[in-house]
Design an enzyme around this catalytic site. Sequence first.
Site, short mmCIF file in Angstrom:
data_model
loop_
_atom_site.label_atom_id
_atom_site.label_comp_id
_atom_site.label_asym_id
_atom_site.label_seq_id
_atom_site.Cartn_x
_atom_site.Cartn_y
_atom_site.Cartn_z
N ASP A 73 81.03 28.00 34.29
CA ASP A 73 80.18 28.30 35.43
C ASP A 73 81.10 28.69 36.58
O ASP A 73 82.09 28.00 36.84
CB ASP A 73 79.35 27.05 35.80
CG ASP A 73 77.95 27.39 36.25
OD1 ASP A 73 77.82 28.23 37.15
OD2 ASP A 73 77.00 26.80 35.71
N ASP A 76 77.10 31.80 39.28
CA ASP A 76 76.06 31.17 40.09
C ASP A 76 75.64 32.06 41.27
O ASP A 76 76.51 32.55 42.01
CB ASP A 76 76.64 29.85 40.63
CG ASP A 76 75.60 28.93 41.21
OD1 ASP A 76 74.74 28.46 40.45
OD2 ASP A 76 75.64 28.67 42.43
N GLU A 99 73.74 35.04 37.61
CA GLU A 99 72.45 34.45 38.02
C GLU A 99 71.99 35.17 39.29
O GLU A 99 72.72 35.19 40.28
CB GLU A 99 72.60 32.95 38.29
CG GLU A 99 71.25 32.29 38.52
CD GLU A 99 71.29 31.05 39.39
OE1 GLU A 99 70.38 30.22 39.30
OE2 GLU A 99 72.24 30.91 40.20
N HIS A 139 69.04 24.07 33.79
CA HIS A 139 69.08 22.79 34.51
C HIS A 139 68.28 22.83 35.82
O HIS A 139 68.22 21.82 36.51
CB HIS A 139 70.55 22.45 34.81
CG HIS A 139 71.19 23.47 35.70
ND1 HIS A 139 71.44 24.77 35.28
CD2 HIS A 139 71.61 23.42 36.98
CE1 HIS A 139 71.98 25.46 36.27
NE2 HIS A 139 72.09 24.66 37.32
N ASP A 140 67.72 23.99 36.17
CA ASP A 140 66.91 24.11 37.39
C ASP A 140 65.42 24.20 37.11
O ASP A 140 64.62 24.22 38.05
CB ASP A 140 67.30 25.38 38.17
CG ASP A 140 68.73 25.36 38.69
OD1 ASP A 140 69.27 24.27 38.94
OD2 ASP A 140 69.31 26.47 38.84
O1 ISL Z 1 66.50 25.77 41.49
C1 ISL Z 1 65.99 26.67 42.08
C2 ISL Z 1 64.57 26.73 42.08
O2 ISL Z 1 64.10 26.32 43.35
C3 ISL Z 1 66.71 27.78 42.74
O3 ISL Z 1 66.40 27.98 44.05
C4 ISL Z 1 68.18 27.54 42.57
O4 ISL Z 1 68.67 26.78 43.60
C5 ISL Z 1 68.81 28.89 42.52
O5 ISL Z 1 68.35 29.44 41.35
C6 ISL Z 1 70.31 28.82 42.47
O6 ISL Z 1 70.74 28.00 41.46
C7 ISL Z 1 72.10 27.80 41.28
O7 ISL Z 1 72.79 27.56 42.49
C8 ISL Z 1 72.50 26.35 43.18
C9 ISL Z 1 72.46 25.14 42.27
O8 ISL Z 1 71.85 24.07 42.93
C10 ISL Z 1 71.71 25.41 40.98
O9 ISL Z 1 71.78 24.30 40.14
C11 ISL Z 1 72.33 26.63 40.37
O10 ISL Z 1 71.81 26.93 39.10
C12 ISL Z 1 73.56 26.19 44.22
O11 ISL Z 1 74.82 26.27 43.63
#
Ligand code: ISL
Length: 539
Positions: A88, A195, A253, A326-327
Amino acid sequence: MYQVYPRSFADSDGDGIGDLRGILHRLDHLVELGVDAVWLSPVYASPQDDNGYDISDYQAVDPVFGTLDDLDELIAALHEHGIKLVMDLVVNHTSDEHPWFVESRDPTSPKRDWYWWRPPRAGLAAGAPGAEPTNWGSFFSGSVWELDETSGEYYLHLFSRKQPDLNWENEEVRQAVYAMMRWWLDRGVDGFRMDVVNVLSKDTSLPDGPVHGGVWADGSASYICGPRIHDFLAEMHRAVFAGRPERLLTVGEMPGVTIDQARVFTDPARAEVDMVFQFEHVGLDHGPGGKFDVRPLRLADLKASFGRWQAGLADIGWNSLYWDNHDQPRIVSRFGDDGHFRRESATMLATVLHLHRGTPFVYQGEELGMTNAHFTRLDQYRDIETLRHVEASGSLAGVAERGRDNARTPMQWSSDPNAGFSTGTPWIDVNENFGIINAAAERADPESVFHHYRRLIALRHDDPVVALGDFTMLLPDHEHVYAFTRSWDGVTLTVLGNFSGSLQDVVLDHDPGELILSNYSAPATTLRPWEARVHRHVG
Ligand code: ISL
C-alpha cells in the site's frame, strides 16, 4: 488479487493485533485459494490513528506488525508459491509524527513547503470561527484545516488531523516519494496499491467549495483528479517503474473518478497506472446524505453502472473488480442475504463479479462469506471515520450498516476462542457468528463459499474467455436477475445471477450451452433463491 488487512488477519504473538508472522503461518490458505497476488494494507511505522494509513516512516515496519526481516521473509515465501506482493502506498499524506512534518512545523524550515500551510482567512484571527483558509469538510468530518498555535497558521488534512497532506507541487516531495518507492521495488515487492492517489494534485488557489447542507463544504472539485494529476502519475511512472525488467502492478484508489478519466489513467500508451479502484457501484445505495444515509440498491442501477464501466474500458484501459475492502461493509450483508441464504448469496455475488472483464479483488474473509459485525454499541467501534461521524452527527444511524469496522473484525479461522485469530484479547470484537462461519468449516464443506471462490479463481486461470472475453449485458431492466455474456475465440460464457430470495424465470434468446459452474447441485429450469449459473457454449 487478495487483500490482507494485517491488523485483523492473524496474530502470532498474542497481543490481540494481527502481524506479519501471522500471515506467514496462514499462507496455506492463500495458496489453496489460488490467488496470484496479495495487496498488503500498510504495515509501516505509524501512530495508528487510521490503522496504519498515517505513516511516520515509509521505510520501517511498525513493531506491532513485526520487523523488516519478517516482511522480507513474507515476500520470499509468497514468491516461492508464485504469489506477488503489492504494498500500500499512502503518499497523499503522512502522519503528523513523520519527521518531515515535525520539521515542517517550523516556518523557517526548508520543509515548510512540503505540506499545505496557510494563514487564516483575510481579516480573521487565527482560531476565530470561519478563519479556516477554505470552507472544505474533511472525509472524516469537521474542517480539513488544523491550526498550529505556534506559527498561527493552518495545515491541510483531507483525512484526520494526524494525516497532513503532502504538497505534491514541491519537486523535493515528489523525488523523496519516488526514491522510497524504488527502495521497495529493490527489496522485491511487485507493485503498489496507491491510496487516494487521484487527490494528489490540488487547485493551488484553494477556492471555497459549495455547501450542500451541514457546516462544511465540498472541496472535491479542487482536488479530485486535480490539474496536474496526470503529470504526477506519468512522472512517477518514469521515475519508478519505467525500464524495470520485473512485471509490476499498480492500482490507484480513486474516489470520484469518472469512466472518461479512468480510460486516460489506465491507457497503457500513457503509462500512468494499470487499473483504478472506482467508487460508483459502492455509492449506489447511498442517499443524498452520504454513505451513512442508507438506501436500498436497485439492481438495474448496479447493472447500468457496471455495464458502463465494462463498455467504457473495453478497448482502452482495464477495470478492477471489487465488492469489498477494509473501507466497505461486507457484501453478503449489503447486497445479499446474510441470514438464511448466506452461502447462496455470497457465492452468487462472487460469480457475477468475478466473471466480468477486469481484475477481481478478494478482501480477507469475503471468501468465507463473512458478514457485517452487527455491533450494537458505540464502544465496540474503533474506526476513526465512524467515531468522528458519530461525534459530529450525534447519531448512530447507518453506522451498523455502513461503518468500516464491518470489514475489520478479525478473520474467522476456526471455532476456537477468538475464532483462532489470537490467543490474546482482539483489538476489536470478533463477530459472534465465528462458530458457524470460519475457514475450517468452509474448507471441510465442498459446497462452501470458500470452495466456490477457489473454483472461480481456477476458472479464470484455465479458461481464457474469463480474462479476455468481450462483455455484453443482457436483461438490463430485469429487477432481480443479473445476466451477461463473455465471448472469446468462438467460446461464449453466459452468466446468470438471481439477486433475490424468490424464484425467477429467465428467457434467453440464445443457447447458453453446458452448465459449468453453479451454486446449486441439482439442475432446474427456474433460477432458485440467489442462484448463480455459468454456462459455456463453443462454436
Ligand atoms: O472509507 C471511505 C468511505 O467513506 C472513503 O472515504 C475512504 O476514506 C476513501 O476511500 C479513502 O480511503 C483510503 O484512504 C484513507 C483511509 O482511511 C482508507 O482506509 C483508505 O482506503 C486515508 O488514508
